[in-house]
Design an enzyme around this catalytic site. Structure first.
Site, PDB file in Angstrom:
ATOM      1  N   GLU A 291       7.800  -7.076   4.231  1.00  0.00           N
ATOM      2  CA  GLU A 291       7.450  -8.616   3.731  1.00  0.00           C
ATOM      3  C   GLU A 291       8.478  -9.502   4.479  1.00  0.00           C
ATOM      4  O   GLU A 291       7.868 -10.714   4.841  1.00  0.00           O
ATOM      5  CB  GLU A 291       7.153  -8.866   2.560  1.00  0.00           C
ATOM      6  CG  GLU A 291       6.571  -9.781   1.812  1.00  0.00           C
ATOM      7  CD  GLU A 291       6.518  -9.708   0.344  1.00  0.00           C
ATOM      8  OE1 GLU A 291       5.252 -10.381  -0.076  1.00  0.00           O
ATOM      9  OE2 GLU A 291       7.168  -9.559  -0.334  1.00  0.00           O
ATOM     10  N   HIS A 317       9.121  19.261   4.358  1.00  0.00           N
ATOM     11  CA  HIS A 317       8.733  19.974   4.032  1.00  0.00           C
ATOM     12  C   HIS A 317       7.419  18.781   3.754  1.00  0.00           C
ATOM     13  O   HIS A 317       6.150  19.279   3.444  1.00  0.00           O
ATOM     14  CB  HIS A 317       8.791  20.521   2.771  1.00  0.00           C
ATOM     15  CG  HIS A 317       9.799  21.543   2.819  1.00  0.00           C
ATOM     16  ND1 HIS A 317       8.992  22.911   3.350  1.00  0.00           N
ATOM     17  CD2 HIS A 317      11.096  21.226   2.531  1.00  0.00           C
ATOM     18  CE1 HIS A 317      10.484  23.505   3.558  1.00  0.00           C
ATOM     19  NE2 HIS A 317      11.598  21.974   2.894  1.00  0.00           N
ATOM     20  N   LYS A 431      -5.015 -13.494  -1.173  1.00  0.00           N
ATOM     21  CA  LYS A 431      -4.796 -14.416  -2.188  1.00  0.00           C
ATOM     22  C   LYS A 431      -6.052 -15.570  -2.407  1.00  0.00           C
ATOM     23  O   LYS A 431      -6.631 -15.657  -4.070  1.00  0.00           O
ATOM     24  CB  LYS A 431      -3.477 -14.751  -1.997  1.00  0.00           C
ATOM     25  CG  LYS A 431      -1.941 -14.754  -3.598  1.00  0.00           C
ATOM     26  CD  LYS A 431      -1.422 -15.564  -3.266  1.00  0.00           C
ATOM     27  CE  LYS A 431       0.082 -14.747  -3.448  1.00  0.00           C
ATOM     28  NZ  LYS A 431       1.269 -15.452  -3.466  1.00  0.00           N
TER      29      LYS A 431
HETATM   30  O1  PA5 Z   1       8.793 -11.117  -2.400  1.00  0.00           O
HETATM   31  C1  PA5 Z   1       8.907 -11.633  -2.478  1.00  0.00           C
HETATM   32  O2  PA5 Z   1       8.437 -12.929  -2.344  1.00  0.00           O
HETATM   33  C2  PA5 Z   1       7.912 -11.329  -2.629  1.00  0.00           C
HETATM   34  O3  PA5 Z   1       7.122  -9.899  -3.170  1.00  0.00           O
HETATM   35  C3  PA5 Z   1       6.777 -11.463  -4.367  1.00  0.00           C
HETATM   36  O4  PA5 Z   1       8.100 -11.010  -5.012  1.00  0.00           O
HETATM   37  C4  PA5 Z   1       6.157 -11.064  -5.551  1.00  0.00           C
HETATM   38  O5  PA5 Z   1       4.858 -11.969  -4.663  1.00  0.00           O
HETATM   39  C5  PA5 Z   1       6.153 -11.537  -6.664  1.00  0.00           C
HETATM   40  O6  PA5 Z   1       6.043 -13.003  -6.776  1.00  0.00           O
HETATM   41  P1  PA5 Z   1       6.488 -13.901  -8.013  1.00  0.00           P
HETATM   42  O7  PA5 Z   1       7.916 -13.090  -8.264  1.00  0.00           O
HETATM   43  O8  PA5 Z   1       6.463 -15.116  -8.253  1.00  0.00           O
HETATM   44  O9  PA5 Z   1       5.604 -13.382  -9.543  1.00  0.00           O
END
Ligand code: PA5
Length: 462
Positions: A291, A317, A431
């Protein structure tokens, strides 16, 4: 207490067929790393993860909530997703005795079990709720933004179940929100209803939040030594002040993976611990690396290595065949452990059977270590890039050190790739489409774009 990093098998000279990062490439990367280093550390005020380990004031609210909860709850139910769940899961798997939730209260030293709902699969949520005694359950709702759709849906369902089982007033006392200090729906609800909250510092983003209350509060509830966890991370943070690659392990990791990807086509970055307790650390790393680094640059080009979790020896494996003979597009980082628990000897039975006889007298610890070294050597012998991080033992200090190493490396890698490692614009469109289909106000434009997408074509759908 130490963390060592051997990357000989990433380098030309160790690898055959002209493979490997050359010494010249390594030297040339030094100024690029110095720039990346300066850029990251100049942002110490807005990259909150850099100071989490040394900010002891931040620890207090988590410790206070954990102390108040002590003895009152047998179960902790954590609601969250992405950075809000992967860190707590990795901490539990690494630092609590294995199969923690199956142990008795005495075996757990009176600490609660930890259940994490990190999805909205109705079967999992129904099954989990049906098995929990809600009167003995503390619910942590974890969301930095305080409004993530999956976590909010989980919250609504769990809150309803708590209210039905315990009544509205008692239900509130079973909730703790871990969220942004100012903004978001959770913050608004908490203010209106007086629900206990613990702040995630505003400058700490989801996947960099494991050493904030996101990871620290669940860890403290489980009896994990959170001070040692932060001390390990602090040790690495101090080391990271060095702008010289030779003195900065996180920097070396970032530069090696970046060179392997951009100069040698090693675009798949495997993290392969040889230890069951570190299995979920690999999944946490995958989110962090993917990410943060998978991005479109300002000039329209796309960058980003693809992280892949693996577990030794199990994946010898399953995936190692691919790492050995598949496309030469991978770099594997092993995590080894010097001191292992449960080191009984393998019984010397069937000494006359060739397939078993040689095992007698060795330990399982020896076996798993030797298998790790053998796999690393075999990959190197075939020109496949690999490196090994080794911890003395799996404890809170070493886990803190590993987590901070990977977070720093991610920040450095973001600079080396020339992208912002701290946003995630690519998840927005999906989203918005989901909001549009669920009828959320303000998603009309997304609805129009969704409606304009091609419909399933009967030629291509069966
Ligand atoms: O790394 C990130 O910012 C995202 O993966 C968030 O952790 C995820 O979308 C969850 O977001 P939030 O903590 O605002 O619910």
């Amino acid at each position: 207490m130490s963390l060592s990093f051997d990357f000989t098998n990433m380098m030309a000279g160790a690898l055959p067929r002209g493979a490997g990062i050359t010494e010249a490439q390594w030297q040339e990367a030094a100024p690029a790393f110095a720039r990346a280093h300066a850029a990251v550390h100049a942002r110490v005020h807005d990259l909150g993860f850099l100071t989490l380990a040394t900010n002891t004031a931040l620890l207090e609210p988590s410790l206070a909530v954990a102390a108040r909860a002590r003895g009152r709850f047998d179960e902790v139910l954590l609601l969250g997703i992405g950075g809000s769940s992967l860190g707590p899961i990795a901490l539990r798997t690494a630092l609590c005795p294995l199969r923690w939730n199956e142990l008795t209260t005495e075996q757990r030293g009176g600490h609660p079990r930890l259940h994490v709902l990190d999805n909205v699969d109705p079967a999992t949520i129904a099954t989990t709720l049906a098995r929990l005694e809600l009167a003995r359950t503390l619910v942590l709702v974890v969301s930095k933004s305080g409004g993530t759709v999956e976590t909010m849906a989980q919250y609504l369902i769990v809150r309803e179940a708590l209210a039905t089982a315990l009544g509205e007033d008692t239900a509130r006392a079973h909730l703790v929100f871990i969220t942004d200090p100012e903004v978001g729906a959770l913050r608004t609800i908490a203010r209106a209803e007086g629900i206990t909250t613990v702040d995630i510092p505003a400058n700490v983003g989801g996947r960099f939040s494991v050493l904030s209350p996101v990871g620290i509060l669940p860890a403290a509830l489980l009896g994990i030594d959170v001070q040692a966890l932060l001390a390990g991370a602090a040790h690495v943070t101090v080391e990271s002040q060095h702008a010289a690659l030779a003195a900065n392990r996180a920097g070396a990791f970032a530069v090696l993976q970046w060179l392997a990807d951009t100069r040698h086509g090693r675009r798949v970055h495997v993290l392969m611990p040889y230890a069951d307790p570190l299995r979920d650390l690999a999944f946490w790393f995958v989110q962090l690396w993917a990410e943060s680094l998978g991005k479109t640059k300002a000039d329209g080009t796309s960058v980003g290595p693809t992280p892949l979790p693996a577990l030794g020896a199990t994946d010898q494996h399953a995936q190692v065949q691919l790492f050995m003979e598949g496309p030469r597009d991978k770099s594997v980082t092993f995590i080894g452990v010097k001191g292992r628990q449960g080191q009984g000897p393998i019984p010397a039975r069937h000494a006359d059977v060739a397939e078993l006889g040689y095992l007698g007298g060795h330990t399982l610890g020896e076996l798993i270590d030797i298998e790790q070294r053998a796999t690393a050597g075999a990959l190197a012998a075939r020109g496949q890039f690999n490196a090994t991080l080794t911890v003395d033992t799996i404890d809170a200090w070493h886990l803190g050190a590993l987590l901070q190493t990977f977070m720093l490396a991610t920040a450095y890698a973001g600079e080396l790739y020339g992208i912002n490692a701290f946003d995630q614009p690519g998840v927005e469109l999906g989203k918005q489409f989901a909001y549009a289909m669920l009828g959320r106000t303000g998603s009309e434009a997304a609805r129009a774009e969704w409606d304009a997408l091609p419909q399933p074509d009967p030629r291509w759908a069966m």
